[in-house]
Design a protein around this motif. Structure first.
Motif, mmCIF file in Angstrom:
data_model
loop_
_atom_site.group_PDB
_atom_site.id
_atom_site.type_symbol
_atom_site.label_atom_id
_atom_site.label_comp_id
_atom_site.label_asym_id
_atom_site.label_seq_id
_atom_site.Cartn_x
_atom_site.Cartn_y
_atom_site.Cartn_z
ATOM 1 N N CYS A 188 -122.578 -7.007 25.561
ATOM 2 C CA CYS A 188 -122.282 -8.302 26.507
ATOM 3 C C CYS A 188 -122.384 -8.811 27.750
ATOM 4 O O CYS A 188 -121.801 -9.501 27.573
ATOM 5 C CB CYS A 188 -120.232 -8.906 25.892
ATOM 6 S SG CYS A 188 -120.517 -8.845 24.126
ATOM 7 N N THR A 189 -122.480 -7.582 28.416
ATOM 8 C CA THR A 189 -122.637 -7.246 29.442
ATOM 9 C C THR A 189 -123.857 -7.913 29.752
ATOM 10 O O THR A 189 -125.008 -8.103 29.591
ATOM 11 C CB THR A 189 -123.006 -5.655 29.936
ATOM 12 O OG1 THR A 189 -121.549 -5.145 29.623
ATOM 13 C CG2 THR A 189 -123.176 -5.713 31.650
ATOM 14 N N LEU A 190 -123.528 -9.130 31.640
ATOM 15 C CA LEU A 190 -124.636 -9.755 31.340
ATOM 16 C C LEU A 190 -125.728 -11.077 30.608
ATOM 17 O O LEU A 190 -126.037 -11.205 30.900
ATOM 18 C CB LEU A 190 -126.255 -8.887 31.974
ATOM 19 C CG LEU A 190 -125.519 -7.965 32.872
ATOM 20 C CD1 LEU A 190 -127.274 -7.520 33.859
ATOM 21 C CD2 LEU A 190 -125.151 -8.530 34.761
ATOM 22 N N VAL A 191 -124.515 -10.966 29.303
ATOM 23 C CA VAL A 191 -125.261 -12.099 28.635
ATOM 24 C C VAL A 191 -124.522 -13.427 29.608
ATOM 25 O O VAL A 191 -123.251 -13.666 30.088
ATOM 26 C CB VAL A 191 -124.498 -12.147 27.488
ATOM 27 C CG1 VAL A 191 -124.742 -13.243 26.074
ATOM 28 C CG2 VAL A 191 -124.856 -10.916 26.598
ATOM 29 N N SER A 192 -125.214 -14.504 29.744
ATOM 30 C CA SER A 192 -125.228 -15.830 30.289
ATOM 31 C C SER A 192 -124.267 -16.603 28.739
ATOM 32 O O SER A 192 -125.052 -16.744 27.784
ATOM 33 C CB SER A 192 -126.327 -16.395 30.678
ATOM 34 O OG SER A 192 -125.877 -17.580 30.414
ATOM 35 N N GLY A 193 -123.335 -17.361 28.832
ATOM 36 C CA GLY A 193 -123.007 -18.289 28.067
ATOM 37 C C GLY A 193 -122.332 -17.443 26.980
ATOM 38 O O GLY A 193 -123.325 -18.336 25.383
ATOM 39 N N PRO A 194 -122.253 -16.339 26.637
ATOM 40 C CA PRO A 194 -121.682 -15.803 25.125
ATOM 41 C C PRO A 194 -120.531 -16.745 24.741
ATOM 42 O O PRO A 194 -119.677 -17.228 24.603
ATOM 43 C CB PRO A 194 -121.054 -14.595 25.458
ATOM 44 C CG PRO A 194 -121.089 -14.581 27.166
ATOM 45 C CD PRO A 194 -121.356 -15.402 27.423
ATOM 46 N N VAL A 195 -121.024 -16.302 22.982
ATOM 47 C CA VAL A 195 -119.806 -17.099 22.261
ATOM 48 C C VAL A 195 -118.738 -16.241 22.279
ATOM 49 O O VAL A 195 -118.696 -15.053 21.282
ATOM 50 C CB VAL A 195 -120.668 -17.852 21.380
ATOM 51 C CG1 VAL A 195 -119.483 -18.820 19.552
ATOM 52 C CG2 VAL A 195 -121.328 -18.715 21.700
ATOM 53 N N ALA A 196 -117.450 -16.768 21.377
ATOM 54 C CA ALA A 196 -116.492 -16.133 21.083
ATOM 55 C C ALA A 196 -116.427 -16.394 19.088
ATOM 56 O O ALA A 196 -116.822 -17.537 18.763
ATOM 57 C CB ALA A 196 -114.769 -16.479 21.393
ATOM 58 N N LEU A 197 -116.383 -15.057 19.263
ATOM 59 C CA LEU A 197 -115.483 -15.440 17.753
ATOM 60 C C LEU A 197 -115.287 -15.955 16.747
ATOM 61 O O LEU A 197 -115.024 -17.126 15.403
ATOM 62 C CB LEU A 197 -114.693 -13.935 16.399
ATOM 63 C CG LEU A 197 -114.718 -14.168 15.065
ATOM 64 C CD1 LEU A 197 -116.040 -13.908 14.624
ATOM 65 C CD2 LEU A 197 -113.699 -12.578 14.979
ATOM 66 N N ASN A 198 -113.877 -16.656 17.331
ATOM 67 C CA ASN A 198 -112.839 -17.710 17.322
ATOM 68 C C ASN A 198 -113.916 -18.713 17.091
ATOM 69 O O ASN A 198 -113.299 -19.803 16.312
ATOM 70 C CB ASN A 198 -111.487 -18.057 18.010
ATOM 71 C CG ASN A 198 -111.837 -18.185 19.176
ATOM 72 O OD1 ASN A 198 -111.833 -19.769 19.459
ATOM 73 N ND2 ASN A 198 -112.119 -17.815 20.216
ATOM 74 N N VAL A 199 -114.463 -18.925 17.828
ATOM 75 C CA VAL A 199 -115.786 -20.144 18.012
ATOM 76 C C VAL A 199 -116.804 -20.175 16.480
ATOM 77 O O VAL A 199 -116.451 -22.008 15.438
ATOM 78 C CB VAL A 199 -116.245 -20.535 19.117
ATOM 79 C CG1 VAL A 199 -117.014 -21.491 18.846
ATOM 80 C CG2 VAL A 199 -115.571 -20.464 20.314
#
Length: 438
Positions: free
Chosen positions: A232-243
């Motif tokens: 997840c390093t340097l990922v722009s706008g990552p999504v959480a599992l709960n979403v």
């Protein structure tokens, strides 16, 4: 009890009455075979000879005889059952000392006795306590009583019950590989740009299009369990599992007849996963717990039973120790073929063999693991995915069903919207593979 001819034993189910084939959960009686007169009309035919020990097929591609990954007849895995011999290309499976070799079919060393052993068969040297065995990836002859499956190249197929009466293991679901890696819902790959997405549509659209199972990678960050590819390093706008789990729970609330499954490639701690699941309102109301429902003792419930209970979301993790959270350890409940078909372009490997240490053929008394069939490449190029998805049902029927002795319950693909993967789901949902030795 012994049979004098290999053809008699190998084609046992082909000659059984239709009523005997109606229940795929009915086990074969141990160490018994049907009376010979019920098999008098049975014809010889092409079969795969599959080791119950490691799931590999005996191949006539060399002598001594090797064991290969199930691969149709590309390396001469189809044996013609003729009398008490297994023939391929004018030669027969035989023995020379401790080696399984190819011999002239009129040789006494090419004849076998066959003994029923539950759902499988033991190939025995006539008049001796010596058997066809496995040693790594080689067929051998020795004193160990190994068992084999004789799977017909053109197997019997049985009709499935009506929708609501089907058990979960009698259903096939379209599955999105790396469903989160779509470039629509948010970022998923470093650095900053989302290279080579596995899907082109967001999870909401995937649900609307008929996707009913989702393979998700979760990584641990200070923000919790995040959906990312490798890191997840340097990922722009990552999504959480709960979403994404909220999206699935909300979908189930709006669609009370649907069933959804989540497969987690899990790189987080138990505590992080627990905290993430606690963020999903209504999750406990729809989460199905096979460990608490007696599935291992009684088999999978029907779709109608799941609908009546409201428990219509299954979550599996490839890491143990999450069962108390409702995320079942996947190798306990499913079998799954190795994930890669090869590089992103060029020829592909259609062989089907287990991703884990247990064979695809694994079953238990009263319980059949769900079968996850992976069908994608190392790199998800759209042109290749279009071609591969168009061949999904063909690969399932010619390679993966004989290897697993069951029809896939989950068809996992990249770019599911290309190549009409839903047509493969519909085709495989019409009937189910029935192995002749089951």
């Amino acid at each position: 009890m012994r049979l004098p001819a290999l053809a008699v034993t190998a084609l046992l189910v082909a000659a059984l009455p239709a009523t005997a084939l109606a229940s795929p959960n009915t086990p074969a009686p141990p160490n018994t075979v049907a009376p010979q007169n019920t098999l008098a009309a049975a014809e010889s035919g092409l079969h795969y000879l599959q080791s119950a020990t490691n799931g590999l097929n005996a191949s006539a591609s060399a002598s001594p005889v090797p064991l290969r990954r199930p691969k149709g007849n590309e390396d001469r895995q189809q044996w013609n059952v003729v009398g008490d011999t297994l023939q391929e290309g004018g030669r027969c499976l035989g023995r020379s000392g401790d080696q399984a070799v190819l011999l002239a079919c009129d040789s006494a060393d090419a004849r076998w006795e066959v003994v029923a052993d539950g759902a499988s068969r033991v190939l025995k040297v006539p008049g001796q306590n010596r058997y066809l065995t496995t040693e790594g990836e080689q067929a051998r002859v020795g004193t160990r009583r190994d068992t084999w499956f004789l799977n017909p190249v053109s197997p019997t197929r049985v009709a499935v019950p009506q929708d609501g009466s089907r058990r979960l293991d009698q259903v096939t679901f379209l599955t999105a590989h790396n469903a989160y890696a779509n470039g629509v819902d948010g970022g998923f790959a470093p650095p900053f740009v989302n290279l080579a997405p596995n899907q082109a549509r967001g999870v909401e659209q995937q649900l609307a299009d008929g996707v009913r199972a989702f393979q998700l990678d979760i990584h641990q960050t200070p923000d919790g369990a995040i959906l990312c590819h490798n890191s997840c390093t340097l990922v722009s706008g990552p999504v959480a599992l709960n979403v994404d789990l909220r999206r699935l729970v909300d979908f189930l609330g709006r669609n009370p007849s649907e069933v959804v499954t989540v497969f987690l490639e899990d790189y987080v701690s138990v505590d992080v996963l627990r905290a993430e699941l606690a963020k999903v309102p209504g999750l406990a109301n729809v989460l199905f717990r096979p460990d608490q429902a007696g599935v291992r003792q009684n088999g999978w419930p029907t779709l109608d039973a799941l609908r009546a209970s409201g428990k219509r979301l299954l979550i599996f993790s490839d890491e143990p120790g999450r069962d108390s959270l409702g995320a079942m350890f996947q190798p306990d409940w499913t079998v799954e073929n190795y994930w890669s078909m090869g590089a992103g372009v060029g020829s592909s490997d259609w062989s089907c063999y287990s991703r884990w240490s247990t064979p695809l053929t694994r079953t238990e008394p009263g319980f059949t693991p769900l079968f996850v069939m992976n069908h994608f490449r190392d790199v998800p190029f759209t042109g290749t995915a279009t071609s591969d998805n168009g061949k999904l049902a063909d690969r399932a029927r010619r390679f993966c069903e004989p290897a697993a002795r069951k029809t896939p319950n989950y068809l996992a693909v990249d770019h599911y919207h290309l190549g009409n993967a839903l047509s493969a789901v519909a085709e495989l949902s019409r009937d189910r593979f029935q192995a002749s030795t089951r």
